[in-house]
Design a protein around this motif. Structure first.
Motif, mmCIF file in Angstrom:
data_model
loop_
_atom_site.group_PDB
_atom_site.id
_atom_site.type_symbol
_atom_site.label_atom_id
_atom_site.label_comp_id
_atom_site.label_asym_id
_atom_site.label_seq_id
_atom_site.Cartn_x
_atom_site.Cartn_y
_atom_site.Cartn_z
ATOM 1 N N ASN A 1 8.049 5.472 12.720
ATOM 2 C CA ASN A 1 7.756 4.644 14.195
ATOM 3 C C ASN A 1 9.063 4.133 14.464
ATOM 4 O OD1 ASN A 1 6.155 3.767 16.178
ATOM 5 N ND2 ASN A 1 5.571 1.887 15.086
ATOM 6 N N PHE A 2 10.317 4.844 14.082
ATOM 7 C CA PHE A 2 11.592 4.110 14.195
ATOM 8 C C PHE A 2 12.063 4.259 15.949
ATOM 9 C CE2 PHE A 2 16.347 4.618 14.473
ATOM 10 C CZ PHE A 2 16.539 3.460 13.859
ATOM 11 N N ASP B 1 7.458 -1.882 9.807
ATOM 12 C CA ASP B 1 8.101 -2.111 11.329
ATOM 13 C C ASP B 1 8.481 -0.772 11.708
ATOM 14 O OD1 ASP B 1 7.568 -5.020 11.651
ATOM 15 O OD2 ASP B 1 9.509 -5.163 10.394
ATOM 16 N N TYR B 2 9.127 0.130 11.059
ATOM 17 C CA TYR B 2 9.522 1.279 11.461
ATOM 18 C C TYR B 2 8.683 2.662 10.861
ATOM 19 C CZ TYR B 2 12.682 1.165 7.097
ATOM 20 O OH TYR B 2 13.267 1.009 5.898
ATOM 21 N N ASN B 3 7.847 2.554 10.429
ATOM 22 C CA ASN B 3 6.899 3.168 9.626
ATOM 23 C C ASN B 3 5.220 2.942 10.001
ATOM 24 O OD1 ASN B 3 8.612 5.479 8.115
ATOM 25 N ND2 ASN B 3 9.205 3.552 7.450
ATOM 26 N N LYS B 4 4.341 4.053 10.509
ATOM 27 C CA LYS B 4 3.090 3.575 10.534
ATOM 28 C C LYS B 4 2.191 4.609 9.824
ATOM 29 C CE LYS B 4 3.143 6.431 14.851
ATOM 30 N NZ LYS B 4 3.065 6.495 16.316
ATOM 31 N N LYS B 5 1.017 4.059 9.482
ATOM 32 C CA LYS B 5 0.278 5.009 8.541
ATOM 33 C C LYS B 5 -0.375 6.100 9.498
ATOM 34 C CE LYS B 5 -2.379 4.633 4.844
ATOM 35 N NZ LYS B 5 -3.523 3.694 4.805
ATOM 36 N N LYS B 6 -0.468 7.290 9.042
ATOM 37 C CA LYS B 6 -1.121 8.278 9.772
ATOM 38 C C LYS B 6 -2.281 8.356 10.507
ATOM 39 C CE LYS B 6 1.996 11.761 7.741
ATOM 40 N NZ LYS B 6 2.329 13.114 6.783
ATOM 41 N N ASP B 7 -3.195 7.374 9.418
ATOM 42 C CA ASP B 7 -4.551 7.373 9.776
ATOM 43 C C ASP B 7 -4.863 6.317 10.757
ATOM 44 O OD1 ASP B 7 -4.751 5.335 8.213
ATOM 45 O OD2 ASP B 7 -5.795 5.958 6.666
ATOM 46 N N GLY B 8 -3.869 5.466 11.225
ATOM 47 C CA GLY B 8 -3.990 4.132 11.928
ATOM 48 C C GLY B 8 -4.148 3.167 11.569
ATOM 49 N N LYS C 1 3.237 -1.698 -0.886
ATOM 50 C CA LYS C 1 3.016 -1.045 -2.000
ATOM 51 C C LYS C 1 2.571 0.550 -1.995
ATOM 52 C CE LYS C 1 0.481 -1.955 -6.401
ATOM 53 N NZ LYS C 1 -0.661 -2.730 -6.910
ATOM 54 N N GLU C 2 1.528 0.623 -1.261
ATOM 55 C CA GLU C 2 1.397 1.788 -0.764
ATOM 56 C C GLU C 2 2.368 2.722 -0.148
ATOM 57 O OE1 GLU C 2 -2.435 3.826 1.530
ATOM 58 O OE2 GLU C 2 -1.075 2.884 2.574
ATOM 59 N N PHE C 3 3.334 2.313 0.768
ATOM 60 C CA PHE C 3 4.391 2.858 1.260
ATOM 61 C C PHE C 3 5.261 3.499 0.131
ATOM 62 C CE2 PHE C 3 8.602 3.351 2.898
ATOM 63 C CZ PHE C 3 8.398 4.188 3.976
ATOM 64 N N PHE C 4 5.756 2.692 -0.771
ATOM 65 C CA PHE C 4 6.526 3.027 -1.615
ATOM 66 C C PHE C 4 5.924 4.011 -2.636
ATOM 67 C CE2 PHE C 4 8.729 -0.969 -0.387
ATOM 68 C CZ PHE C 4 9.978 -0.340 0.085
ATOM 69 N N LYS C 5 4.502 3.894 -2.837
ATOM 70 C CA LYS C 5 4.057 4.668 -3.888
ATOM 71 C C LYS C 5 3.550 6.069 -3.103
ATOM 72 C CE LYS C 5 0.187 4.447 -7.202
ATOM 73 N NZ LYS C 5 -0.972 3.908 -7.641
ATOM 74 N N GLU C 6 3.019 5.909 -1.865
ATOM 75 C CA GLU C 6 2.960 7.342 -1.180
ATOM 76 C C GLU C 6 3.340 7.337 0.196
ATOM 77 O OE1 GLU C 6 -1.545 8.361 -2.324
ATOM 78 O OE2 GLU C 6 -1.540 5.992 -2.254
#
Length: 401
Positions: free
Chosen positions: A252-253, A227-234, A240-245
């Motif tokens: 997006n806070f 909710d408060y972060n977004k993927k750079k590539d959209g 799982k990916e967020f915590f790994k990379e």
């Protein structure tokens, strides 16, 4: 028969918590008859020596004949007994410089260290901890600070109250103003915070409704990392990916910071994750957050206003966004900051009872079932005077490199 000891807490400032209350210890030895317990005498523990004696336990200064020593905070170097198994929060797994000598001494004395923080299940989820109580007390403190800053109501300090029920009873006496409350996190800390918000009967909204809400009642929204972060590539992204990379994500806070009044941080912040807001962000006229209960308390990292930890004695300070410096929290333009880093100490009785419940369920059985679920193996940091393979990354830290 395995001989356990509840050791006295000797770290300064003093901590009144203990791994097991007298009643929980009675329950434990009934359930595990091969567990023998001694209690090291303490004049600061929330439960008195006499309460343990009345429960049928030997209270003594000398616990050197015990095999497994159970504490809460770091054990002072002179108090360490060689060739024992110890359980406590060592605060070494992140290479904290102030505890390097402690880990060195543990290795030198052939101590088998099990850190409460790394008692985890097969999925690496923590099994025990004081997180719920940090969430409960931190959120109460946040509301207490709002009352003081805005001169709305007066709540007593938690440490002046006997238990959680008394704390909740104090909250029943106040009226919450029509503020928008943002809670981050999905673990034990956030669930503890949510207990307080729900006890106060504050309405919970989903993300979209919260962002658009303009009503005249207090509301809250509990948001998680996506909710408060977004993927750079959209693209959509995943937990799982967020915590790994985390480097693949941007914060997006600010969409929440532009419409919230009270921010309660109950999240875990990992290395490399995007920050929540910067000092520059806080200067913006669109930035509306006025009160922050930073339960996570990561200094100078994701939350720019958390410039130092606060204390149980003085839990609040103000942050002036214009000067990026500390001011009195009552100053009109300041952001109220509550950043106490040892919150569960304020509810020592309830925190101890809750911790003992978890320890009895998840850890004690491992001593009598050959550690069939690997709980002890995963938490064992040192053995035979060396770091175990899982914690070998700490060798440079021990060596001072």
């Amino acid at each position: 028969m395995i001989k356990f000891a509840l050791i006295k807490e000797e770290k300064t400032p003093s901590d009144r918590r203990v791994v097991f209350s007298p009643n929980k210890l009675k329950e434990l030895v009934k359930k595990f008859p091969k567990a023998n317990f001694k209690v090291q005498s303490s004049n600061i523990r929330i439960f008195t020596d006499q309460e343990y004696r009345d429960a049928g336990f030997d209270v003594t200064e000398d616990v050197s004949d015990c095999d497994v020593l159970l504490g809460v905070k770091e054990v002072p170097l002179p108090a360490l007994i060689p060739n024992k198994k110890y359980f406590f929060f060592s605060h070494t797994i992140k290479k904290q410089p102030y505890n390097r000598d402690l880990l060195r001494e543990i290795l030198k004395n052939n101590i088998e260290l099990y850190d409460h923080e790394v008692i985890v299940n097969q999925k690496n989820h923590r099994l025990i901890g004081f997180g719920r109580y940090a969430g409960l007390v931190g959120t109460y403190n946040g509301f207490r600070g709002i009352g003081l800053k805005e001169n709305l109501y007066t709540l007593p300090k938690v440490k002046s109250l006997p238990d959680l029920d008394a704390m909740l009873a104090e909250l029943d006496k106040i009226k919450i103003p029509p503020i928008k409350i943002l809670l981050t996190g999905a673990g034990k800390v956030a669930r503890g915070a949510k207990e307080i918000l729900d006890h106060l009967k504050i309405r919970e909204l989903d993300v979209e409704d919260f962002l658009e809400f303009k009503g005249e009642e207090p509301v809250y929204c509990n948001i998680d990392v996506l909710d408060y972060n977004k993927k750079k590539d959209g693209s959509a992204g995943s937990h799982k990916e967020f915590f790994k990379e985390p480097g693949k994500y941007d914060s997006n806070f600010l969409r929440f910071a532009k419409c919230s009044d009270f921010f309660i941080s109950g999240h875990f912040y990992g290395d490399g994750a995007p920050v929540f807001f910067t000092a520059e962000d806080a200067k913006s006229k669109d930035f509306t957050i006025k009160y922050i209960a930073d339960i996570s308390c990561d200094i100078n990292e994701p939350i720019a206003s958390t410039i130092r930890p606060s204390t149980i004695a003085e839990p609040f300070y103000g942050y002036d966004p214009a000067t990026e410096s500390e001011v009195d929290f009552r100053e009109k333009e300041s952001i109220l900051v509550m950043a106490v880093d040892n919150l569960p100490c304020e509810l020592p009785k309830d925190a101890s009872e809750g911790f003992g419940e978890m320890f009895m369920e998840h850890v004690i059985p491992a001593f009598f079932n050959n550690d069939k679920n690997g709980v002890l193996a995963r938490a064992r940091m040192t053995q035979n005077g060396r770091l175990t393979p899982k914690f070998s990354y700490l060798q440079n830290y021990v060596d001072g490199v």
